[in-house]
Design a protein around this motif. Structure first.
Motif, PDB file in Angstrom:
ATOM      1  N   VAL A 116       0.869  -1.180   0.000  1.00 16.18           N
ATOM      2  CA  VAL A 116       0.000   0.000   0.000  1.00 16.18           C
ATOM      3  C   VAL A 116       0.905   1.229   0.000  1.00 16.18           C
ATOM      4  CG1 VAL A 116      -1.845   1.235   1.199  1.00 16.18           C
ATOM      5  CG2 VAL A 116      -1.691  -1.263   1.387  1.00 16.18           C
ATOM      6  N   ILE A 117       0.608   2.170  -0.889  1.00 11.11           N
ATOM      7  CA  ILE A 117       1.371   3.409  -1.018  1.00 11.11           C
ATOM      8  C   ILE A 117       0.477   4.577  -0.614  1.00 11.11           C
ATOM      9  CG2 ILE A 117       2.588   4.965  -2.607  1.00 11.11           C
ATOM     10  CD1 ILE A 117       4.005   2.330  -2.462  1.00 11.11           C
ATOM     11  N   GLY A 118       0.998   5.447   0.248  1.00 10.74           N
ATOM     12  CA  GLY A 118       0.311   6.689   0.591  1.00 10.74           C
ATOM     13  C   GLY A 118       1.117   7.850   0.054  1.00 10.74           C
ATOM     14  N   GLY A 119       0.519   8.642  -0.819  1.00  8.60           N
ATOM     15  CA  GLY A 119       1.174   9.828  -1.369  1.00  8.60           C
ATOM     16  C   GLY A 119       0.678  11.062  -0.637  1.00  8.60           C
ATOM     17  N   LEU A 120       1.599  11.840  -0.049  1.00  9.35           N
ATOM     18  CA  LEU A 120       1.212  12.975   0.783  1.00  9.35           C
ATOM     19  C   LEU A 120       1.855  14.265   0.299  1.00  9.35           C
ATOM     20  CD1 LEU A 120       2.073  11.331   4.241  1.00  9.35           C
ATOM     21  CD2 LEU A 120       0.015  11.024   2.888  1.00  9.35           C
ATOM     22  N   THR A 121       1.060  15.311   0.175  1.00  3.83           N
ATOM     23  CA  THR A 121       1.627  16.630  -0.047  1.00  3.83           C
ATOM     24  C   THR A 121       2.292  17.065   1.251  1.00  3.83           C
ATOM     25  OG1 THR A 121      -0.208  17.133  -1.538  1.00  3.83           O
ATOM     26  CG2 THR A 121       1.141  18.983  -0.805  1.00  3.83           C
ATOM     27  N   PRO A 123       4.362  20.106   3.540  1.00  7.22           N
ATOM     28  CA  PRO A 123       4.240  19.477   4.854  1.00  7.22           C
ATOM     29  C   PRO A 123       2.798  19.075   5.163  1.00  7.22           C
ATOM     30  CG  PRO A 123       4.382  21.858   5.125  1.00  7.22           C
ATOM     31  CD  PRO A 123       4.528  21.575   3.647  1.00  7.22           C
ATOM     32  N   ASN A 124       2.670  17.999   5.942  1.00  8.52           N
ATOM     33  CA  ASN A 124       1.361  17.512   6.373  1.00  8.52           C
ATOM     34  C   ASN A 124       1.576  16.584   7.573  1.00  8.52           C
ATOM     35  OD1 ASN A 124      -1.144  16.341   6.753  1.00  8.52           O
ATOM     36  ND2 ASN A 124      -1.563  16.140   4.569  1.00  8.52           N
ATOM     37  N   GLU A 125       1.848  17.174   8.716  1.00 12.93           N
ATOM     38  CA  GLU A 125       2.212  16.430   9.914  1.00 12.93           C
ATOM     39  C   GLU A 125       1.145  15.419  10.326  1.00 12.93           C
ATOM     40  OE1 GLU A 125       3.264  17.271  14.591  1.00 12.93           O
ATOM     41  OE2 GLU A 125       3.596  18.889  13.151  1.00 12.93           O
ATOM     42  N   ALA A 126      -0.117  15.789  10.234  1.00 17.53           N
ATOM     43  CA  ALA A 126      -1.193  14.885  10.661  1.00 17.53           C
ATOM     44  C   ALA A 126      -1.227  13.625   9.795  1.00 17.53           C
ATOM     45  CB  ALA A 126      -2.540  15.597  10.608  1.00 17.53           C
ATOM     46  N   SER A 127      -1.081  13.783   8.502  1.00 19.49           N
ATOM     47  CA  SER A 127      -1.122  12.624   7.612  1.00 19.49           C
ATOM     48  C   SER A 127       0.128  11.759   7.762  1.00 19.49           C
ATOM     49  CB  SER A 127      -1.298  13.083   6.167  1.00 19.49           C
ATOM     50  OG  SER A 127      -1.681  11.998   5.361  1.00 19.49           O
ATOM     51  N   VAL A 128       1.269  12.390   7.969  1.00 20.69           N
ATOM     52  CA  VAL A 128       2.498  11.625   8.213  1.00 20.69           C
ATOM     53  C   VAL A 128       2.310  10.773   9.466  1.00 20.69           C
ATOM     54  CG1 VAL A 128       4.931  11.792   8.889  1.00 20.69           C
ATOM     55  CG2 VAL A 128       4.051  13.226   7.024  1.00 20.69           C
ATOM     56  N   PHE A 136       3.573   2.439   8.093  1.00 20.85           N
ATOM     57  CA  PHE A 136       4.100   2.907   6.812  1.00 20.85           C
ATOM     58  C   PHE A 136       5.481   3.526   7.040  1.00 20.85           C
ATOM     59  CE2 PHE A 136      -0.309   2.611   5.788  1.00 20.85           C
ATOM     60  CZ  PHE A 136      -0.447   2.619   4.408  1.00 20.85           C
ATOM     61  N   GLU A 137       6.365   3.360   6.071  1.00 21.01           N
ATOM     62  CA  GLU A 137       7.687   3.966   6.115  1.00 21.01           C
ATOM     63  C   GLU A 137       7.859   4.905   4.933  1.00 21.01           C
ATOM     64  OE1 GLU A 137      10.956   1.176   6.646  1.00 21.01           O
ATOM     65  OE2 GLU A 137       9.483  -0.314   7.309  1.00 21.01           O
ATOM     66  N   LYS A 138       8.489   6.041   5.172  1.00 21.30           N
ATOM     67  CA  LYS A 138       8.752   6.987   4.091  1.00 21.30           C
ATOM     68  C   LYS A 138       9.788   6.381   3.153  1.00 21.30           C
ATOM     69  CE  LYS A 138       9.807  11.801   3.123  1.00 21.30           C
ATOM     70  NZ  LYS A 138      10.251  13.083   3.695  1.00 21.30           N
ATOM     71  N   VAL A 139       9.446   6.365   1.855  1.00 21.67           N
ATOM     72  CA  VAL A 139      10.344   5.758   0.872  1.00 21.67           C
ATOM     73  C   VAL A 139      10.767   6.724  -0.233  1.00 21.67           C
ATOM     74  CG1 VAL A 139       9.588   3.383   1.292  1.00 21.67           C
ATOM     75  CG2 VAL A 139       8.385   4.782  -0.413  1.00 21.67           C
ATOM     76  N   ALA A 140      10.112   7.889  -0.305  1.00 24.95           N
ATOM     77  CA  ALA A 140      10.479   8.842  -1.362  1.00 24.95           C
ATOM     78  C   ALA A 140      10.045  10.250  -0.977  1.00 24.95           C
ATOM     79  CB  ALA A 140       9.832   8.458  -2.686  1.00 24.95           C
ATOM     80  N   HIS A 141      10.784  11.213  -1.483  1.00 23.51           N
ATOM     81  CA  HIS A 141      10.462  12.625  -1.273  1.00 23.51           C
ATOM     82  C   HIS A 141      10.823  13.373  -2.550  1.00 23.51           C
ATOM     83  CE1 HIS A 141      10.129  16.137   1.670  1.00 23.51           C
ATOM     84  NE2 HIS A 141      10.256  16.671   0.473  1.00 23.51           N
ATOM     85  N   PHE A 142       9.800  13.888  -3.221  1.00 23.70           N
ATOM     86  CA  PHE A 142       9.997  14.652  -4.449  1.00 23.70           C
ATOM     87  C   PHE A 142       9.787  16.127  -4.136  1.00 23.70           C
ATOM     88  CE2 PHE A 142       8.513  10.459  -5.784  1.00 23.70           C
ATOM     89  CZ  PHE A 142       9.569  10.091  -6.606  1.00 23.70           C
ATOM     90  N   LYS A 143      10.765  16.934  -4.482  1.00 26.22           N
ATOM     91  CA  LYS A 143      10.729  18.356  -4.124  1.00 26.22           C
ATOM     92  C   LYS A 143      10.134  19.200  -5.248  1.00 26.22           C
ATOM     93  CE  LYS A 143      14.526  17.790  -1.010  1.00 26.22           C
ATOM     94  NZ  LYS A 143      15.218  18.530  -0.027  1.00 26.22           N
ATOM     95  N   ALA A 144       9.256  20.125  -4.838  1.00 24.98           N
ATOM     96  CA  ALA A 144       8.684  21.147  -5.725  1.00 24.98           C
ATOM     97  C   ALA A 144       8.076  20.552  -6.992  1.00 24.98           C
ATOM     98  CB  ALA A 144       9.749  22.190  -6.066  1.00 24.98           C
ATOM     99  N   VAL A 145       7.285  19.474  -6.859  1.00 21.64           N
ATOM    100  CA  VAL A 145       6.699  18.817  -8.032  1.00 21.64           C
ATOM    101  C   VAL A 145       5.276  19.268  -8.337  1.00 21.64           C
ATOM    102  CG1 VAL A 145       8.161  16.768  -7.920  1.00 21.64           C
ATOM    103  CG2 VAL A 145       6.010  16.811  -6.646  1.00 21.64           C
ATOM    104  N   GLY A 146       4.644  20.013  -7.422  1.00 24.72           N
ATOM    105  CA  GLY A 146       3.287  20.499  -7.654  1.00 24.72           C
ATOM    106  C   GLY A 146       3.193  21.980  -7.362  1.00 24.72           C
ATOM    107  N   PHE A 157       6.183   9.853  -0.342  1.00 23.45           N
ATOM    108  CA  PHE A 157       5.484   8.576  -0.466  1.00 23.45           C
ATOM    109  C   PHE A 157       5.852   7.683   0.703  1.00 23.45           C
ATOM    110  CE2 PHE A 157       5.161  10.207  -4.715  1.00 23.45           C
ATOM    111  CZ  PHE A 157       3.880   9.860  -5.080  1.00 23.45           C
ATOM    112  N   TRP A 158       4.828   7.133   1.329  1.00 24.43           N
ATOM    113  CA  TRP A 158       4.971   6.194   2.438  1.00 24.43           C
ATOM    114  C   TRP A 158       4.473   4.840   1.958  1.00 24.43           C
ATOM    115  CZ3 TRP A 158       5.457  11.153   3.289  1.00 24.43           C
ATOM    116  CH2 TRP A 158       6.145  11.605   4.417  1.00 24.43           C
TER     117      TRP A 158
END
Length: 167
Positions: A116-121, A123-128, A136-146, A157-158
């Motif tokens: 299961v993949i969770g994609g989060l905008t 910062p979003n402390e509550a969703s993290v 869930f473990e954080k596996v990716a971080h894409f900067k300034a993509v949106g 992505f978690w």
């Protein structure tokens, strides 16, 4: 108290109200314009043909929803899903997101889902916190993509592996 049940097409208007609030008022979704009822009903119809889609209802009012959907189109990804959880803006702090996530993961474990993949905008402390609460473990971080509201936004992505065995 509230109860979790499968979504019905006739729930779409209420769900749309929850979702469009976040479209207009937050960065948690990258939709820029509110969806129409017709678009949202089609989304629900498409999802329920293959994946779990549940709602949290209390006294006849839907306070949140969760579903799984296709991660990517190529067939090797068929055992990986993306998870989505939304809670009505005036219903936070009642553990509704946690209850929905627990049930969604239970349903996914019953099926053939492996990851299961969770994609989060961000910062979003509550969703993290919600994702990490369920392992869930954080596996990716894409900067300034949106770009939304004149701001460049990151996406993280978690990932949660539901079973550790191979097929």
């Amino acid at each position: 108290m509230g109860a979790i049940r499968p979504v019905r097409i006739e729930d779409s208007k209420e769900l749309l109200g929850i979702y469009n609030y976040y479209v207009v008022n937050s960065i948690v979704t990258f939709d820029l314009e509110p969806l129409t009822l017709r678009e949202f009903e089609e989304k629900v119809r498409t999802i329920i043909t293959s994946y779990p889609f549940i709602v949290f209802e209390e006294e006849g009012i839907i306070l949140g929803y969760a579903y799984a959907s296709k991660w990517r189109k190529k067939p090797a990804y068929n055992f990986t899903v993306e998870s989505t959880v939304y809670v009505r803006q005036d219903a936070h702090g009642k553990q509704i997101g946690s209850k929905l996530y627990a049930e969604l993961l239970r349903l996914l474990k019953q099926g053939s889902c492996h990851v299961v993949i969770g994609g989060l905008t961000l910062p979003n402390e509550a969703s993290v916190k919600l994702h990490e609460k369920f392992g869930f473990e954080k596996v990716a971080h894409f900067k300034a993509v949106g770009l939304k509201f004149g701001r460049w936004l990151d996406v993280g992505f978690w990932q949660l592996q539901l079973d550790k065995e191979t097929v």
